[in-house]
Design an enzyme around this catalytic site. Sequence first.
Site, PDB file in Angstrom:
ATOM      1  N   ALA A  85     -46.946 -99.664  38.127  1.00 58.42           N
ATOM      2  CA  ALA A  85     -45.727-100.179  37.494  1.00 58.42           C
ATOM      3  C   ALA A  85     -44.793-100.714  38.580  1.00 58.42           C
ATOM      4  O   ALA A  85     -45.027-100.523  39.777  1.00 58.42           O
ATOM      5  CB  ALA A  85     -45.054 -99.067  36.704  1.00 58.42           C
ATOM      6  N   GLN A 123     -42.003 -99.731  39.612  1.00 53.84           N
ATOM      7  CA  GLN A 123     -41.482 -98.673  40.478  1.00 53.84           C
ATOM      8  C   GLN A 123     -42.568 -97.651  40.836  1.00 53.84           C
ATOM      9  O   GLN A 123     -42.295 -96.464  41.008  1.00 53.84           O
ATOM     10  CB  GLN A 123     -40.302 -97.978  39.794  1.00 53.84           C
ATOM     11  CG  GLN A 123     -39.037 -98.808  39.729  1.00 53.84           C
ATOM     12  CD  GLN A 123     -38.417 -99.046  41.102  1.00 53.84           C
ATOM     13  OE1 GLN A 123     -38.707 -98.349  42.072  1.00 53.84           O
ATOM     14  NE2 GLN A 123     -37.554-100.048  41.193  1.00 53.84           N
ATOM     15  N   SER A 124     -43.788 -98.124  41.004  1.00 50.28           N
ATOM     16  CA  SER A 124     -44.931 -97.254  41.268  1.00 50.28           C
ATOM     17  C   SER A 124     -44.804 -96.479  42.581  1.00 50.28           C
ATOM     18  O   SER A 124     -44.617 -97.060  43.659  1.00 50.28           O
ATOM     19  CB  SER A 124     -46.211 -98.095  41.310  1.00 50.28           C
ATOM     20  OG  SER A 124     -47.285 -97.368  41.848  1.00 50.28           O
ATOM     21  N   ASN A 125     -44.938 -95.154  42.495  1.00 50.99           N
ATOM     22  CA  ASN A 125     -44.988 -94.314  43.694  1.00 50.99           C
ATOM     23  C   ASN A 125     -46.252 -94.597  44.501  1.00 50.99           C
ATOM     24  O   ASN A 125     -46.228 -94.635  45.732  1.00 50.99           O
ATOM     25  CB  ASN A 125     -44.979 -92.832  43.302  1.00 50.99           C
ATOM     26  CG  ASN A 125     -43.737 -92.436  42.536  1.00 50.99           C
ATOM     27  OD1 ASN A 125     -42.626 -92.745  42.931  1.00 50.99           O
ATOM     28  ND2 ASN A 125     -43.933 -91.740  41.420  1.00 50.99           N
ATOM     29  N   ALA A 160     -47.972 -97.386  44.648  1.00 57.08           N
ATOM     30  CA  ALA A 160     -47.892 -98.675  45.333  1.00 57.08           C
ATOM     31  C   ALA A 160     -47.080 -98.552  46.619  1.00 57.08           C
ATOM     32  O   ALA A 160     -47.473 -99.064  47.676  1.00 57.08           O
ATOM     33  CB  ALA A 160     -47.272 -99.721  44.404  1.00 57.08           C
TER      34      ALA A 160
END
Length: 324
Positions: free
Chosen positions: A67, A69-71, A73
Amino acid sequence: MRKLNIANLDTPIKKLEKLSDQLGKNIFVKRDDFTGIEVSGNKVRKLEYIIAYALDNGYETIITTGAVQSNHARATAAVCAMMDLECHLVLRGEVKEYEGNLFQDDMLGANVNIIPPSASREEAMEELKQKLEAQQKKVLTIPVGASNAIGSYGYINCYNEIIKQEVEMGIHFDSINLAIGSGGTYAGLWYANEEADIRKKIIGYSVDQIAEVFKEDVMKIVNDLEDTNHHFDSITINDSYIGLGYGQATDEELAFYMDVAKNEGIILDPVYTGKAFKGLVTEIKNGNYDDQENILFIHTGGQQGYTKEMRERIKGVLRKNDRS
């Protein structure tokens, strides 16, 4: 299997004294949110194995997804920066604010590709991979959450770490509880538990999909780990606490997260650990853990989930509580 040594391990296990007294159970939290800053949370345990594999096999470019705000990523961007790998992120969703993980992705040098909420992440990654391979680059794609067989070694290792800590603490945990958002963390813990034949309960709390979807994901990862017949009856995933959906929270849920922070000094995130921990506490109150005494919850990180929008929501909840 070779791994990198990036995470701050072993992560500590702490007892929540007030909540334990309140619930009449011994509630412990394994602080995997302590694994680092840029790489904080559970993702780095998986990436230590996947990026080692990439380096050992001559990959120079990494593509992964999540997403906006992916952790995962952000953690991938950080590890790639450390290891001098080119990093491309395919992030699905709407950019409401340039903050949190999205800001850090750019700061860490990742190439960020935003796709619409309705688009296929897998198709977008494949299209990008073909484009990069046409430039003569050797590309490795990492699935959402780093949830594949290689990544699951990170939580096989974590399980063994927990067993070692049990000996050091003189305690036996009846269950290990965690949020489940892509399946890799759960798969590693479940597989290690089966191999050790210790038979702890491994209980996952879904944050966005029905239990059967995640059970299929876990089974696939385990079968990729070892082509052996496994009995998957002990996979336990509770999908009763998804609430409004991925990354969304009710005022009641936000109030619960604030209550835990105020009383125990631990900040749960609103996307993963908050929902899962609220589910765990509710299940204990409902008598579904009556056969257990020592209960372990894994805090998998994710405080960047408190976006500007979420912080404004919390401010509203606090004001409402002040008026009541």
